[in-house]
Scaffold this active site. Structure first.
Site, PDB file in Angstrom:
ATOM      1  N   HIS A   1      38.598  40.760  39.014  1.00 58.35           N
ATOM      2  CA  HIS A   1      39.316  42.028  38.853  1.00 58.35           C
ATOM      3  C   HIS A   1      38.587  42.894  37.849  1.00 58.35           C
ATOM      4  CE1 HIS A   1      42.610  44.853  38.132  1.00 58.35           C
ATOM      5  NE2 HIS A   1      43.035  44.474  39.330  1.00 58.35           N
TER       6      HIS A   1
ATOM      7  N   GLU B   1      45.736  39.536  45.288  1.00 65.57           N
ATOM      8  CA  GLU B   1      45.572  39.523  46.738  1.00 65.57           C
ATOM      9  C   GLU B   1      45.668  38.129  47.350  1.00 65.57           C
ATOM     10  OE1 GLU B   1      45.936  42.338  47.616  1.00 65.57           O
ATOM     11  OE2 GLU B   1      44.204  43.651  47.534  1.00 65.57           O
TER      12      GLU B   1
HETATM   13  N1  ACO Z   1      33.298  36.408  43.978  1.00 61.81           N
HETATM   14  C1  ACO Z   1      32.027  36.193  43.557  1.00 61.81           C
HETATM   15  N2  ACO Z   1      31.447  36.899  42.587  1.00 61.81           N
HETATM   16  C2  ACO Z   1      32.165  37.880  42.026  1.00 61.81           C
HETATM   17  C3  ACO Z   1      33.501  38.138  42.403  1.00 61.81           C
HETATM   18  C4  ACO Z   1      34.058  37.362  43.427  1.00 61.81           C
HETATM   19  N3  ACO Z   1      35.296  37.557  43.860  1.00 61.81           N
HETATM   20  N4  ACO Z   1      33.978  39.172  41.661  1.00 61.81           N
HETATM   21  C5  ACO Z   1      32.982  39.533  40.835  1.00 61.81           C
HETATM   22  N5  ACO Z   1      31.892  38.759  41.064  1.00 61.81           N
HETATM   23  C6  ACO Z   1      30.614  38.808  40.363  1.00 61.81           C
HETATM   24  C7  ACO Z   1      29.950  40.159  40.488  1.00 61.81           C
HETATM   25  O1  ACO Z   1      29.122  40.202  41.622  1.00 61.81           O
HETATM   26  C8  ACO Z   1      29.170  40.215  39.204  1.00 61.81           C
HETATM   27  O2  ACO Z   1      28.029  39.407  39.345  1.00 61.81           O
HETATM   28  P1  ACO Z   1      26.623  39.834  38.692  1.00 61.81           P
HETATM   29  O3  ACO Z   1      26.913  40.258  37.293  1.00 61.81           O
HETATM   30  O4  ACO Z   1      25.787  38.606  38.813  1.00 61.81           O
HETATM   31  O5  ACO Z   1      26.146  40.979  39.532  1.00 61.81           O
HETATM   32  C9  ACO Z   1      30.063  39.517  38.217  1.00 61.81           C
HETATM   33  O6  ACO Z   1      30.872  38.637  38.987  1.00 61.81           O
HETATM   34  C10 ACO Z   1      30.951  40.406  37.401  1.00 61.81           C
HETATM   35  O7  ACO Z   1      31.684  41.232  38.228  1.00 61.81           O
HETATM   36  P2  ACO Z   1      32.702  42.256  37.590  1.00 61.81           P
HETATM   37  O8  ACO Z   1      31.932  43.331  36.881  1.00 61.81           O
HETATM   38  O9  ACO Z   1      33.725  41.509  36.836  1.00 61.81           O
HETATM   39  O10 ACO Z   1      33.357  42.816  38.890  1.00 61.81           O
HETATM   40  P3  ACO Z   1      33.806  44.321  39.174  1.00 61.81           P
HETATM   41  O11 ACO Z   1      34.654  44.816  38.094  1.00 61.81           O
HETATM   42  O12 ACO Z   1      32.632  45.137  39.562  1.00 61.81           O
HETATM   43  O13 ACO Z   1      34.620  44.088  40.505  1.00 61.81           O
HETATM   44  C11 ACO Z   1      36.227  43.377  41.992  1.00 61.81           C
HETATM   45  C12 ACO Z   1      35.952  43.749  40.540  1.00 61.81           C
HETATM   46  C13 ACO Z   1      35.711  44.503  42.912  1.00 61.81           C
HETATM   47  C14 ACO Z   1      37.720  43.203  42.218  1.00 61.81           C
HETATM   48  C15 ACO Z   1      35.461  42.065  42.301  1.00 61.81           C
HETATM   49  O14 ACO Z   1      35.926  41.034  41.447  1.00 61.81           O
HETATM   50  C16 ACO Z   1      35.572  41.637  43.744  1.00 61.81           C
HETATM   51  O15 ACO Z   1      34.821  42.143  44.586  1.00 61.81           O
HETATM   52  N6  ACO Z   1      36.531  40.715  44.089  1.00 61.81           N
HETATM   53  C17 ACO Z   1      36.728  40.304  45.436  1.00 61.81           C
HETATM   54  C18 ACO Z   1      37.540  41.350  46.188  1.00 61.81           C
HETATM   55  C19 ACO Z   1      39.004  41.338  45.765  1.00 61.81           C
HETATM   56  O16 ACO Z   1      39.632  40.295  45.632  1.00 61.81           O
HETATM   57  N7  ACO Z   1      39.550  42.565  45.590  1.00 61.81           N
HETATM   58  C20 ACO Z   1      40.955  42.778  45.225  1.00 61.81           C
HETATM   59  C21 ACO Z   1      41.093  43.214  43.790  1.00 61.81           C
HETATM   60  S1  ACO Z   1      42.798  43.376  43.341  1.00 61.81           S
HETATM   61  C22 ACO Z   1      43.238  44.921  43.865  1.00 61.81           C
HETATM   62  O17 ACO Z   1      42.462  45.854  43.877  1.00 61.81           O
HETATM   63  C23 ACO Z   1      44.622  45.153  44.302  1.00 61.81           C
END
Ligand code: ACO
Length: 376
Positions: free
Chosen positions: A253, A312
């Protein structure tokens, strides 16, 4: 003027709100002063909407009046039903159908609260009507004697729902009703800040919610659990996904760096619902096992990133147990969130301020025009 580039805007505070407070490091969500876990499992959806819009809980008489105001506005115009019928005939994705349906709504009268009641009520009717049409059945007209959540389920299924199912749906809608300045809420605020109308704002917000990085994750999260099928397959399946650089849907998140508190509320609601339905208990157990393994692997692949379960993941399980297919999870999310979007629209209007951030130009300057016949 800010000069530092912040592409995801996470360090920008762009609005003051009394609607919800998301404390990402502490894993706390406050909705209009109430801890989410205190209010979401207890309030009716109508009470939650009233709370957001009037900043207090309604008295019994106020709740009755407000409930009627919402219930009497559930009917859809004929042209919206025709539009949904055509969309169903072409198997349009339910979220696209919701966007089309919302965009077709007419703004009547000049009172913003009355308009907002219509949009909240009709959003649920659009989703229910589309589900009926998609399954080849005729739409079920609204029953203003029923509450919002109960009538939504009745309009989908054609019969009055069991109270436990209504409670589960209300807990879900209440849990997701508002959540700070998330992408869809921001989109709605940007649109009304131009002095545009609230239907346009909600249509834009639906578009933002559709994306899998925002509201579009629960379908893929459930598909993942189904694909895994057996807990023994979970570890290799998830590891392979992470090795390919894919994201695990339902985890991580932008704001929460501990477990999303909404996941806890929905875990409890889902457990209660599944306990009544022995057939689904095995899916619940598989999903909890997959969750545990996913969290271990996320820590291994992204150490220190604190990627935790988000709302989710359990949304998917709860809505599945209520009998919904994954294609409709995000439209149902919108049925709850629309009340928050509208409350934000009202707050934004009160500021009277256009939202217009700056961007950093990274292109060239002083290029010289070359006529078409002289270009290679
Ligand atoms: N699975 C694997 N890797 C992940 C995930 C995940 N679910 N989420 C983040 N990461 C990775 C990113 O790729 C990043 O890696 P890197 O630094 O090596 O490039 C690292 O973890 C840090 O990511 P964040 O900066 O914490 O993530 P960001 O804030 O950009 O994204 C998001 C948040 C879009 C929700 C992301 O966690 C994601 O894509 N999750 C999966 C989709 C999801 O479940 N969405 C629903 C969110 S809840 C809502 O909106 C109602």
């Amino acid at each position: 003027m800010a000069t530092e580039l912040d592409i995801g805007l996470e360090r920008v505070v762009a609005a003051a709100t009394r609607l919800s407070d998301v404390q990402g490091q502490r894993g706390r969500l406050t909705i209009a002063g109430f801890p989410a876990e205190e209010i979401a499992p207890r309030a009716t959806f109508e009470e939650m909407v009233y709370l957001l819009w009037y900043n207090r809980l309604p008295s019994p008489a106020e709740l009755t009046g407000f409930g009627k105001e919402l219930a009497n506005r559930r009917d859809l115009p004929d042209y919206t039903i025709d539009l949904l019928r055509s969309a169903a005939a072409r198997s349009v994705d339910p979220m696209d159908a919701l966007r089309m349906g919302v965009a077709s709504l007419e703004i009547r009268g000049s009172d913003p609260r009355t308009q907002a009641c219509s949009v909240v009520s009709q959003t649920a009717t659009i989703v229910a009507t589309y589900l009926r049409l998609q399954s080849g059945a005729d739409p079920v007209p609204p029953d203003p004697e029923l509450g919002h959540a109960a009538d939504f389920l009745r309009m989908v299924e054609g019969e009055a729902p069991a109270p436990a199912r209504v409670r589960a749906l209300e807990t879900y809608l209440n849990t997701v009703i508002d959540h700070g300045l998330n992408a869809s809420t921001f989109a709605a605020r940007v649109i009304v800040a131009t002095d545009s109308d609230m239907v346009s704002a909600i249509a834009g917000a639906v578009g933002a919610l559709k994306g899998p990085l925002h509201g579009g994750a629960p379908g893929p999260a459930l598909d993942m659990v189904f694909e895994i099928g057996d807990i023994d397959h979970a570890e290799p399946y998830l590891r392979e996904k992470l090795e390919r650089g894919e994201r695990l849907m339902g985890f991580g998140h932008r704001v929460y760096k501990v477990r999303d508190p909404r996941a806890d509320i929905l875990t409890l609601a889902t457990r209660t619902l599944y306990a009544e339905d022995q057939g689904s208990q095995s899916l619940y157990e598989l999903a909890s096992g997959v969750e545990t393994i996913a969290l271990q692997l996320l820590e291994e692949f992204k150490p220190g990133r604190n990627l935790q379960t988000n709302v989710e993941y359990y949304t998917a399980l709860l809505l599945h147990c209520l009998g919904f297919s994954s294609a409709v999870f995000t439209p149902i999310f919108a049925i709850g969130r629309v009340a928050g979007w509208l409350a934000h629209c009202q707050e934004q209007r009160e500021t009277g301020r256009l939202i217009r951030p700056s961007c950093q130009y990274i292109g060239d300057h002083d290029r010289i025009w070359v006529p078409l016949d002289q270009r290679s």
